[in-house]
Design a protein around this motif. Structure first.
Motif, mmCIF file in Angstrom:
data_model
loop_
_atom_site.group_PDB
_atom_site.id
_atom_site.type_symbol
_atom_site.label_atom_id
_atom_site.label_comp_id
_atom_site.label_asym_id
_atom_site.label_seq_id
_atom_site.Cartn_x
_atom_site.Cartn_y
_atom_site.Cartn_z
ATOM 1 N N ALA A 111 0.839 -1.206 0.000
ATOM 2 C CA ALA A 111 0.000 0.000 0.000
ATOM 3 C C ALA A 111 0.872 1.253 0.000
ATOM 4 O O ALA A 111 1.843 1.348 0.746
ATOM 5 C CB ALA A 111 -0.905 0.003 1.237
ATOM 6 N N GLY A 112 0.521 2.196 -0.854
ATOM 7 C CA GLY A 112 1.236 3.471 -0.900
ATOM 8 C C GLY A 112 2.339 3.545 -1.921
ATOM 9 O O GLY A 112 2.892 4.626 -2.159
ATOM 10 N N LEU A 127 11.114 -7.839 1.087
ATOM 11 C CA LEU A 127 10.906 -6.521 0.489
ATOM 12 C C LEU A 127 9.529 -5.965 0.857
ATOM 13 O O LEU A 127 9.404 -4.792 1.243
ATOM 14 C CB LEU A 127 11.053 -6.607 -1.027
ATOM 15 C CG LEU A 127 10.665 -5.355 -1.829
ATOM 16 C CD1 LEU A 127 11.488 -4.155 -1.390
ATOM 17 C CD2 LEU A 127 10.835 -5.602 -3.318
ATOM 18 N N ALA A 128 8.512 -6.789 0.750
ATOM 19 C CA ALA A 128 7.164 -6.324 1.077
ATOM 20 C C ALA A 128 7.074 -5.898 2.543
ATOM 21 O O ALA A 128 6.479 -4.854 2.862
ATOM 22 C CB ALA A 128 6.144 -7.428 0.782
ATOM 23 N N ALA A 129 7.691 -6.683 3.424
ATOM 24 C CA ALA A 129 7.661 -6.337 4.854
ATOM 25 C C ALA A 129 8.440 -5.055 5.115
ATOM 26 O O ALA A 129 8.022 -4.202 5.919
ATOM 27 C CB ALA A 129 8.231 -7.491 5.676
ATOM 28 N N TRP A 130 9.564 -4.911 4.440
ATOM 29 C CA TRP A 130 10.413 -3.720 4.624
ATOM 30 C C TRP A 130 9.685 -2.455 4.188
ATOM 31 O O TRP A 130 9.670 -1.451 4.908
ATOM 32 C CB TRP A 130 11.704 -3.926 3.837
ATOM 33 C CG TRP A 130 12.685 -2.817 3.892
ATOM 34 C CD1 TRP A 130 13.432 -2.423 4.956
ATOM 35 C CD2 TRP A 130 13.063 -1.956 2.810
ATOM 36 N NE1 TRP A 130 14.263 -1.376 4.613
ATOM 37 C CE2 TRP A 130 14.049 -1.071 3.296
ATOM 38 C CE3 TRP A 130 12.680 -1.866 1.477
ATOM 39 C CZ2 TRP A 130 14.637 -0.097 2.486
ATOM 40 C CZ3 TRP A 130 13.265 -0.903 0.674
ATOM 41 C CH2 TRP A 130 14.233 -0.024 1.187
ATOM 42 N N LEU A 131 9.074 -2.496 3.014
ATOM 43 C CA LEU A 131 8.365 -1.318 2.511
ATOM 44 C C LEU A 131 7.124 -0.999 3.346
ATOM 45 O O LEU A 131 6.684 0.155 3.386
ATOM 46 C CB LEU A 131 7.960 -1.535 1.051
ATOM 47 C CG LEU A 131 9.086 -1.519 0.017
ATOM 48 C CD1 LEU A 131 8.545 -1.906 -1.353
ATOM 49 C CD2 LEU A 131 9.761 -0.159 -0.037
ATOM 50 N N SER A 132 6.566 -1.999 3.997
ATOM 51 C CA SER A 132 5.347 -1.785 4.785
ATOM 52 C C SER A 132 5.618 -1.164 6.138
ATOM 53 O O SER A 132 4.696 -0.667 6.790
ATOM 54 C CB SER A 132 4.618 -3.121 4.974
ATOM 55 O OG SER A 132 4.237 -3.682 3.726
ATOM 56 N N ASN A 133 6.870 -1.161 6.576
ATOM 57 C CA ASN A 133 7.215 -0.636 7.901
ATOM 58 C C ASN A 133 7.676 0.812 7.762
ATOM 59 O O ASN A 133 8.875 1.100 7.692
ATOM 60 C CB ASN A 133 8.303 -1.505 8.537
ATOM 61 C CG ASN A 133 8.495 -1.197 10.006
ATOM 62 O OD1 ASN A 133 8.270 -0.075 10.469
ATOM 63 N ND2 ASN A 133 8.932 -2.199 10.761
#
Length: 313
Positions: A178-179, A271-277
């Motif tokens: 998201a974002g 990557l998905a977890a990193w961008l979400s934080n």
């Protein structure tokens, strides 16, 4: 009165080896020339490498027929004939930690040294490790203050060379966060992003990657020079690397500027977890700004200048 030393740079650049060696040596040479050193480049490159050298206006020489006082070696794989000629120079300064002929070096100037590299060095070789050497190519890059409460624009470039991992999965993972509004990719093949999502911008190669990535506020890379260049601009970074290569960016890891994951451990999920934080991204951004790359951009050139003046031990 003699002028400043005139080191010769032996540099490798190609689609297979990437442009990182040439980018580093070009930045160092430009700094030395500004200080009055009459430096030159002995370039071992394909057409892509020669095009980049022309763009940078580097002073090239043909294969030298005679040795000199000092040569700076920035290469990955040195042919035997070249190694024999390089070994005839009085001082041989190695600045590439992945060179396969570290045995011919009299001096090594690297940000950090692996056990593999150290095992290759000849007795008496002098080793200087300085984290600031990673910023050699950061000269001219400007730190930027960025926010992480709004849109994310993600840059992805795993390697400058051939044979890198496909980035399709990484693009799809970033697109699902998201974002994320834009994804900028430099890779040999155009990625297939899947369903409609963020805008995808792609180039197969760029001599000026940070112009292409200018609007990004998060960067995904390998473990080479572009990680240091991203940190120099304040970008939080995800380094997709190998366990044995963690030493290369140890200082950045310890400072909190970058996060690492490994090729074989589902980097798409990381990557998905990193961008979400978002709070972690903001904190990494603050850590990158505090690293003050501008203060270290000249460090490697200054060490080469000093080392080239020293007598053999």
């Amino acid at each position: 009165m003699s002028g400043p030393p005139a080191p010769l740079f032996y540099v490798q650049a190609s689609a297979a080896a990437g442009m990182g060696h040439l980018a580093r040596s070009a930045a160092v040479l430009e700094t030395l020339c500004a200080q009055g050193h009459d430096a030159r480049v002995w370039l071992r490159a394909d057409e892509q490498g020669h095009a980049m050298a022309r763009m940078r206006g580097l002073p090239l020489v043909e294969t030298p027929h005679a040795a000199g006082a000092c040569v700076v070696i920035d290469a990955m794989s040195v042919p035997e004939a070249d190694a024999a000629l390089l070994a005839r120079f009085d001082r041989r300064i190695l600045i590439s930690p992945v060179c396969d002929r570290a045995d011919i070096a009299t001096d090594v100037l690297v940000r950090s040294v692996s056990d593999r590299l150290r095992a290759q060095l000849a007795p008496g070789c002098r080793v200087t490790c300085d984290p600031r050497f990673a910023y050699a190519t950061a000269a001219g890059l400007t730190p930027r203050k960025m926010g992480y409460d709004g849109p994310l624009s993600v840059g992805i470039c795993l390697s400058g060379g051939a044979g890198q991992q496909p980035v399709d999965g990484l693009v799809r993972a970033a697109a699902g966060v998201a974002g994320v509004t834009d994804i900028f990719v430099i890779a040999p093949e155009r990625p297939q992003p899947g369903e409609a999502g963020p805008a995808l911008h792609w180039q197969a190669f760029s001599n000026d990657p940070w112009d292409f990535f200018a609007g990004c506020n998060a960067f995904v890379g390998g473990d080479g020079l572009m990680i240091a260049e991203a940190v120099a601009q304040g970008l939080p970074c995800l380094s997709i690397t190998r366990p044995e290569a963690l030493f290369k960016n140890r200082t950045f890891i310890e400072a909190g500027c970058i996060e690492c994951c490994f090729h074989g451990d589902m980097p798409e999920t990381a990557l998905a977890a990193w961008l979400s934080n978002r709070p972690d991204l903001a904190e990494m951004h603050r850590a990158a700004l505090a690293a003050d790359a501008s203060a270290g951009a000249r460090a490697l050139a200054d060490h080469i200048a000093r080392t080239s003046k020293q007598e053999e031990g």
